[in-house]
Write a protein that holds these residues in place. Structure first.
Motif, mmCIF file in Angstrom:
data_model
loop_
_atom_site.group_PDB
_atom_site.id
_atom_site.type_symbol
_atom_site.label_atom_id
_atom_site.label_comp_id
_atom_site.label_asym_id
_atom_site.label_seq_id
_atom_site.Cartn_x
_atom_site.Cartn_y
_atom_site.Cartn_z
ATOM 1 N N MET A 1 -6.493 -1.693 21.279
ATOM 2 C CA MET A 1 -7.168 -2.333 22.416
ATOM 3 C C MET A 1 -8.276 -1.448 22.987
ATOM 4 O O MET A 1 -9.318 -1.932 23.407
ATOM 5 C CB MET A 1 -6.136 -2.656 23.493
ATOM 6 N N LYS A 2 -8.035 -0.140 22.991
ATOM 7 C CA LYS A 2 -9.046 0.771 23.524
ATOM 8 C C LYS A 2 -10.308 0.760 22.671
ATOM 9 O O LYS A 2 -11.384 1.103 23.147
ATOM 10 C CB LYS A 2 -8.482 2.185 23.609
ATOM 11 N N ALA A 75 -4.406 11.832 10.226
ATOM 12 C CA ALA A 75 -5.287 11.141 9.290
ATOM 13 C C ALA A 75 -4.958 9.649 9.232
ATOM 14 O O ALA A 75 -5.864 8.798 9.197
ATOM 15 C CB ALA A 75 -5.171 11.757 7.903
ATOM 16 N N GLU A 76 -3.674 9.306 9.252
ATOM 17 C CA GLU A 76 -3.263 7.898 9.225
ATOM 18 C C GLU A 76 -3.676 7.177 10.506
ATOM 19 O O GLU A 76 -4.139 6.022 10.479
ATOM 20 C CB GLU A 76 -1.750 7.802 9.035
ATOM 21 N N LYS A 77 -3.535 7.886 11.614
ATOM 22 C CA LYS A 77 -3.940 7.292 12.892
ATOM 23 C C LYS A 77 -5.437 7.015 12.909
ATOM 24 O O LYS A 77 -5.890 5.946 13.347
ATOM 25 C CB LYS A 77 -3.564 8.226 14.037
ATOM 26 N N GLU A 78 -6.245 7.962 12.426
ATOM 27 C CA GLU A 78 -7.688 7.771 12.383
ATOM 28 C C GLU A 78 -8.058 6.629 11.444
ATOM 29 O O GLU A 78 -8.989 5.858 11.711
ATOM 30 C CB GLU A 78 -8.367 9.072 11.939
ATOM 31 N N ARG A 79 -7.326 6.516 10.310
ATOM 32 C CA ARG A 79 -7.595 5.426 9.375
ATOM 33 C C ARG A 79 -7.365 4.060 10.028
ATOM 34 O O ARG A 79 -8.170 3.142 9.888
ATOM 35 C CB ARG A 79 -6.707 5.571 8.142
ATOM 36 N N LEU A 80 -6.231 3.948 10.763
ATOM 37 C CA LEU A 80 -5.924 2.687 11.428
ATOM 38 C C LEU A 80 -6.935 2.360 12.525
ATOM 39 O O LEU A 80 -7.310 1.209 12.734
ATOM 40 C CB LEU A 80 -4.511 2.736 12.016
ATOM 41 N N GLU A 81 -7.395 3.395 13.227
ATOM 42 C CA GLU A 81 -8.354 3.175 14.305
ATOM 43 C C GLU A 81 -9.725 2.766 13.772
ATOM 44 O O GLU A 81 -10.489 2.096 14.473
ATOM 45 C CB GLU A 81 -8.497 4.441 15.149
ATOM 46 N N ASN A 82 -10.040 3.153 12.529
ATOM 47 C CA ASN A 82 -11.351 2.852 11.960
ATOM 48 C C ASN A 82 -11.342 1.645 11.028
ATOM 49 O O ASN A 82 -12.341 1.375 10.363
ATOM 50 C CB ASN A 82 -11.890 4.074 11.207
ATOM 51 N N LEU A 83 -10.225 0.937 10.969
ATOM 52 C CA LEU A 83 -10.163 -0.249 10.133
ATOM 53 C C LEU A 83 -11.137 -1.316 10.641
ATOM 54 O O LEU A 83 -11.342 -1.447 11.848
ATOM 55 C CB LEU A 83 -8.747 -0.839 10.137
ATOM 56 N N GLN A 87 -9.301 -6.389 9.243
ATOM 57 C CA GLN A 87 -8.208 -5.762 8.520
ATOM 58 C C GLN A 87 -7.108 -5.220 9.433
ATOM 59 O O GLN A 87 -6.103 -4.705 8.955
ATOM 60 C CB GLN A 87 -8.759 -4.614 7.647
ATOM 61 N N ILE A 88 -7.316 -5.333 10.725
ATOM 62 C CA ILE A 88 -6.259 -4.931 11.655
ATOM 63 C C ILE A 88 -5.077 -5.867 11.460
ATOM 64 O O ILE A 88 -5.257 -7.091 11.400
ATOM 65 C CB ILE A 88 -6.776 -4.981 13.101
ATOM 66 N N PRO A 89 -3.862 -5.349 11.331
ATOM 67 C CA PRO A 89 -2.706 -6.199 10.994
ATOM 68 C C PRO A 89 -2.570 -7.439 11.875
ATOM 69 O O PRO A 89 -2.356 -8.542 11.374
ATOM 70 C CB PRO A 89 -1.520 -5.247 11.149
ATOM 71 N N PHE A 90 -2.678 -7.266 13.184
ATOM 72 C CA PHE A 90 -2.512 -8.410 14.089
ATOM 73 C C PHE A 90 -3.589 -9.468 13.835
ATOM 74 O O PHE A 90 -3.294 -10.660 13.712
ATOM 75 C CB PHE A 90 -2.576 -7.931 15.539
ATOM 76 N N VAL A 91 -4.854 -9.023 13.722
ATOM 77 C CA VAL A 91 -5.951 -9.955 13.488
ATOM 78 C C VAL A 91 -5.825 -10.601 12.111
ATOM 79 O O VAL A 91 -6.046 -11.808 11.951
ATOM 80 C CB VAL A 91 -7.309 -9.231 13.624
ATOM 81 N N LYS A 92 -5.443 -9.821 11.131
ATOM 82 C CA LYS A 92 -5.300 -10.338 9.771
ATOM 83 C C LYS A 92 -4.231 -11.421 9.703
ATOM 84 O O LYS A 92 -4.428 -12.476 9.076
ATOM 85 C CB LYS A 92 -4.954 -9.180 8.837
ATOM 86 N N ASN A 93 -3.075 -11.173 10.351
ATOM 87 C CA ASN A 93 -1.997 -12.173 10.366
ATOM 88 C C ASN A 93 -2.416 -13.437 11.107
ATOM 89 O O ASN A 93 -2.094 -14.552 10.697
ATOM 90 C CB ASN A 93 -0.744 -11.580 11.003
ATOM 91 N N LEU A 94 -3.139 -13.270 12.217
ATOM 92 C CA LEU A 94 -3.590 -14.428 12.999
ATOM 93 C C LEU A 94 -4.555 -15.288 12.184
ATOM 94 O O LEU A 94 -4.434 -16.525 12.148
ATOM 95 C CB LEU A 94 -4.254 -13.952 14.286
ATOM 96 N N LEU A 95 -5.509 -14.643 11.519
ATOM 97 C CA LEU A 95 -6.462 -15.393 10.703
ATOM 98 C C LEU A 95 -5.762 -16.109 9.543
ATOM 99 O O LEU A 95 -6.124 -17.228 9.179
ATOM 100 C CB LEU A 95 -7.538 -14.447 10.153
ATOM 101 N N GLN A 96 -4.755 -15.469 9.002
ATOM 102 C CA GLN A 96 -4.023 -16.097 7.907
ATOM 103 C C GLN A 96 -3.294 -17.352 8.377
ATOM 104 O O GLN A 96 -3.279 -18.385 7.703
ATOM 105 C CB GLN A 96 -3.037 -15.082 7.311
ATOM 106 N N LYS A 97 -2.716 -17.287 9.572
ATOM 107 C CA LYS A 97 -2.001 -18.454 10.107
ATOM 108 C C LYS A 97 -2.957 -19.587 10.453
ATOM 109 O O LYS A 97 -2.610 -20.762 10.335
ATOM 110 C CB LYS A 97 -1.201 -18.044 11.335
ATOM 111 N N LEU A 98 -4.163 -19.236 10.906
ATOM 112 C CA LEU A 98 -5.120 -20.261 11.297
ATOM 113 C C LEU A 98 -5.850 -20.889 10.115
ATOM 114 O O LEU A 98 -6.304 -22.022 10.209
ATOM 115 C CB LEU A 98 -6.154 -19.668 12.272
#
Length: 313
Positions: A1-2, A75-83, A87-98
């Motif tokens: 969110m930040k 490194a994993e945290k930075e990878r997730l923040e720069n996705l 490709q963000i899991p929440f957004v990806k799942n929402l788009l898939q459902k829609l």
């Protein structure tokens, strides 16, 4: 969110949201709440300090957590923040459902047995968002049909007529308690000593140059006799002062300089001059009116014709 709401966006957003809620719930009349109630400004200042303090604490906590992480975790945290956003899991799942889209690797599952010069056809389902929107339009149409065609709901023209009628009623109610919107048909003769004194003060400031202090008349006609050019009823005098005299030779309209409520007081004061017969009064002009200030009547039938032409005192 930040990532979507950095600190320079979050702080003003939260602050002005709090301010908007305070303005909405606090009845401060025509003034902003922070001006009408200084305590609101203090409260908003406190809210701003709390928001800034929370941001500082959150930033410090994040730095401490980063220091406690292993290099792999950082490194994993930075990878997730720069996705990318998609490709963000929440957004990806929402788009898939829609959309219910199939990945390229799974297109064989929906491939139809058609081949047009090497072009294959896919049996994709309609996107759920489109299907839900279509269902919503059907439900809306049923409700609309029932309300406006079966149960006689008001159309736009009928709604407008009702709103205008309500607005007109509100205007009439407002006029009853708004003396400065006074019109000639609402004017009554004032007899209170205070009103007469106020009318005299206005008369002395604006009318004596043409009608003399005693009302005997000068440039303007005699106001102390029983003869009137445009009527001697309090309503007629009020209208004459408001709208002015006869075209080309009457007095100016005073409605821009004197409030209607004050013109009513002047009119009442002028009628209090009746019968005083000032010395060297100007010769009578106009038609004789029965000497009854509270309810004067015209002695001739020509007054209505003269009123239609233009006003004068």
């Amino acid at each position: 969110m930040k990532r979507f709401f950095p600190v320079y966006v979050r702080v003003p957003l939260i602050f002005f949201t709090c301010y908007g809620l305070l303005e909405y719930f606090i009845d401060s009349g025509d003034k902003p709440a922070i001006i009408a109630y200084p305590s609101v400004m203090l409260l908003l200042a406190l809210v701003l300090l709390v928001i800034i303090a929370l941001e500082i604490v959150a930033s410090a906590s994040n730095n401490i957590i980063n220091q406690l992480m292993t290099p792999e975790e950082r490194a994993e945290k930075e990878r997730l923040e720069n996705l990318p956003i998609s490709q963000i899991p929440f957004v990806k799942n929402l788009l898939q459902k829609l959309t219910k889209t199939k990945p390229i690797t799974s297109e064989k599952e929906i491939e139809l047995d058609h081949d047009y010069d090497g072009i294959k056809e896919l049996d994709n389902d309609l996107p759920p968002w489109w299907v839900y929107l279509f269902y919503a339009t059907i439900i809306f149409s049923v409700i609309y049909l029932g309300k406006y065609h079966l149960f006689g709901g008001d159309n736009q023209f009928q709604e407008l007529e009702k709103e205008l009628a309500i607005a007109q009623k509100d205007i009439e109610e407002y006029k009853k308690t708004a003396p400065d919107l006074l019109t000639a048909d609402k004017v009554i003769l004032l007899t209170d000593a205070g009103d007469i004194a106020a009318g005299k003060a206005i008369y002395d400031a604006n009318c004596v140059a043409c009608h003399r202090a005693d009302g005997g008349g000068g440039i303007g006609p005699n106001l102390a006799d029983e003869y009137w050019i445009l009527g001697g009823d309090v309503k007629e005098i009020f209208n004459t002062i408001m709208e002015g005299g006869r075209d080309g030779k009457g007095m100016v309209a005073w409605k821009q300089q004197i409030k209607p409520s004050d013109i009513q007081k002047v009119s009442s004061y002028i009628l209090s001059l009746q019968g005083k017969n000032p010395a060297d009064g100007k010769a009578p002009e106009g038609d004789k009116v029965t000497n009854n200030p509270a309810s004067t009547t015209v002695a001739t039938d020509s007054l209505a014709v003269k009123q239609a032409s233009a006003p004068d005192a």
